[in-house]
Write a protein that holds these residues in place. Structure first.
Motif: not given
Length: 439
Positions: A334-356
């Motif tokens: 959530a903190p990587l994509i929350d539009p209240n924090l930023h809204s450009c569409g950029t996000v660090p690549p992520h996988g299983v650990d962030e999706l647990r």
């Protein structure tokens, strides 16, 4: 010999089929459950719209390998497919492969997911129990599917946000639903008669709204009485952020999309209303009248709602999920994509650990993993599928290896942007479509 239970995948869209392709390559047992009649059924709902990402960004690597082995040739890498072309030329051939087709069940809607014999309150031994998916067919007949793990890639397209600014339908919205379209109508195709020479209100500030506005303006060339009112929540001071990065956008088609909308507004082709929060809709003799509690707009004949999407979590109530209370995405994502924090569409690549989640072996991937955030990225979904399936197959080295470099969007807003912490060189490729006139 007792056969091991399969991994259940909910949704036969681009990301769900990518997960299936990775499992097929690994020789893992899986079942894909799709509520529609074919692969990519949700994509076909916006099949008339052209994407602003070319083919080279639309094909998952594992899926591409399976298709290539069967003689499939990818369309020209720099061509821009429509949603219908994405289905016909990629998803349908992928789903028809011998390694895939026997494992896909169509017209099966998931109505509940739980642990067999356990509700969400019970449980030190939950991980030892299989998942049970309650399925319903078109006739309402129910059945159970047991699985050792569940990947929910069902997306959000069928769960649009309402017109009402408070996150619930505006007063009267339900009563005028026959004159409201949620999503991107085929203004120049099957829905032409509905919008030609009509007064149309478009709500929303994303790419879906842009596509609709561009098509309505094009429709006016042959139906000159067509008019467009465009309402957005942003005020005039922050309006520029809506139009995107323009020439700074690494995806030129996406940049042109925003530039075209800016030009239409400047030329008076579209009536733009800023700082708007819909509170009420009334059906009158003159048409639909929309109010924000203080202002009232001129009557319109049709409303197109492009205010975003939200995940349907209703059938997951008996699972132990860890979702951000604002975005409804997994708490680490959530903190990587929350539009209240930023809204450009950029996000660090992520996988299983962030999706647990606290529920072992359950994952949300694809657009649904982004909750209510509006900037889901297709290649990110493919990376999620690769990482999660590797983990479920016990290959943790592959699951935690990230290999994704993507172009920047050229624009951002929010506290992270102001602090210089956003739009790092990890900008991503979006699935969102773009008007045919942009390509």
């Amino acid at each position: 010999m007792i056969m091991p239970l399969p991994i259940a995948i909910i949704g036969a869209g681009p990301v769900g089929l990518a997960a299936a392709a990775h499992l097929a390559e690994r020789g893992e047992s899986f079942v894909v459950v799709e509520s529609g009649a074919q692969a990519g059924a949700a994509v076909l709902r916006w099949g008339h719209v052209q994407m602003f990402t070319p083919w080279r960004y639309c094909v998952d690597q594992a899926a591409g390998r399976l298709l290539a082995a069967a003689g499939w040739q990818m369309p020209p890498a720099d061509a821009f497919p429509t949603g219908a072309e994405l289905v016909a030329q990629y998803l349908a051939p992928l789903a028809a492969l011998p390694a895939m087709a026997p494992h896909i069940r169509y017209r099966q809607r998931v109505v509940a997911v739980a642990r067999r014999g356990h509700d969400r309150q019970r449980g030190p031994d939950r991980q030892a129990l299989p998942f049970q998916l309650t399925l319903a067919d078109d006739e309402g007949r129910e059945s159970l599917l047991l699985a050792r793990a569940v990947i929910d890639a069902s997306g959000t397209y069928l769960s649009p946000n309402p017109l009402g600014a408070a996150g619930v339908p505006a007063i009267g919205e339900r009563h005028v639903s026959d004159r409201i379209f949620y999503g991107i109508p085929a203004v120049l195709g099957r829905d032409r008669a509905r919008y030609a020479n009509r007064r149309v209100l478009v709500a929303g500030s994303g790419h879906s709204a842009f596509n609709t506005i561009l098509d309505l303006v094009q429709l006016r060339a042959t139906a000159p009485a067509t008019s467009v009112i465009w309402v957005v929540r942003r005020d005039t001071a922050t309006l520029d952020r809506i139009f995107g990065g323009g020439e700074a956008d690494a995806l030129a088609a996406r940049g042109r999309l925003g530039m075209q909308i800016r030009e239409l507004v400047a030329a008076g082709q579209v009536t733009l209303v800023t700082g708007w929060h819909t509170e009420r809709v009334d059906r009158t003799a003159d048409g639909l009248v929309v109010s924000d509690g203080q202002r009232t707009l001129p009557p319109v004949d049709e409303i197109v709602v492009c205010t975003g999407l939200r995940p349907d979590l209703s059938f997951l109530r008996e699972l132990r999920l860890a979702l951000d209370p604002v975005v409804e995405a997994p708490v680490a994502l959530a903190p990587l994509i929350d539009p209240n924090l930023h809204s450009c569409g950029t996000v660090p690549p992520h996988g299983v650990d962030e999706l647990r989640h606290p529920e072992p072996d359950f994952y949300l991937i694809g657009m649904k993993s982004y909750g209510r955030a509006p900037t889901f990225l297709l290649l990110t979904g493919y990376e999620q599928a690769r990482s999660v399936t590797a983990a479920l197959c016990g290959d943790w080295a592959a699951a935690r290896r990230v290999e994704l470099e993507l172009p920047e969007t050229g624009v951002c807003s929010g506290p992270q942007a102001e602090a210089g912490a956003c739009c790092a060189p990890s900008g991503l490729i979006a699935l969102h479509p773009v008007s045919r006139s942009c390509c």
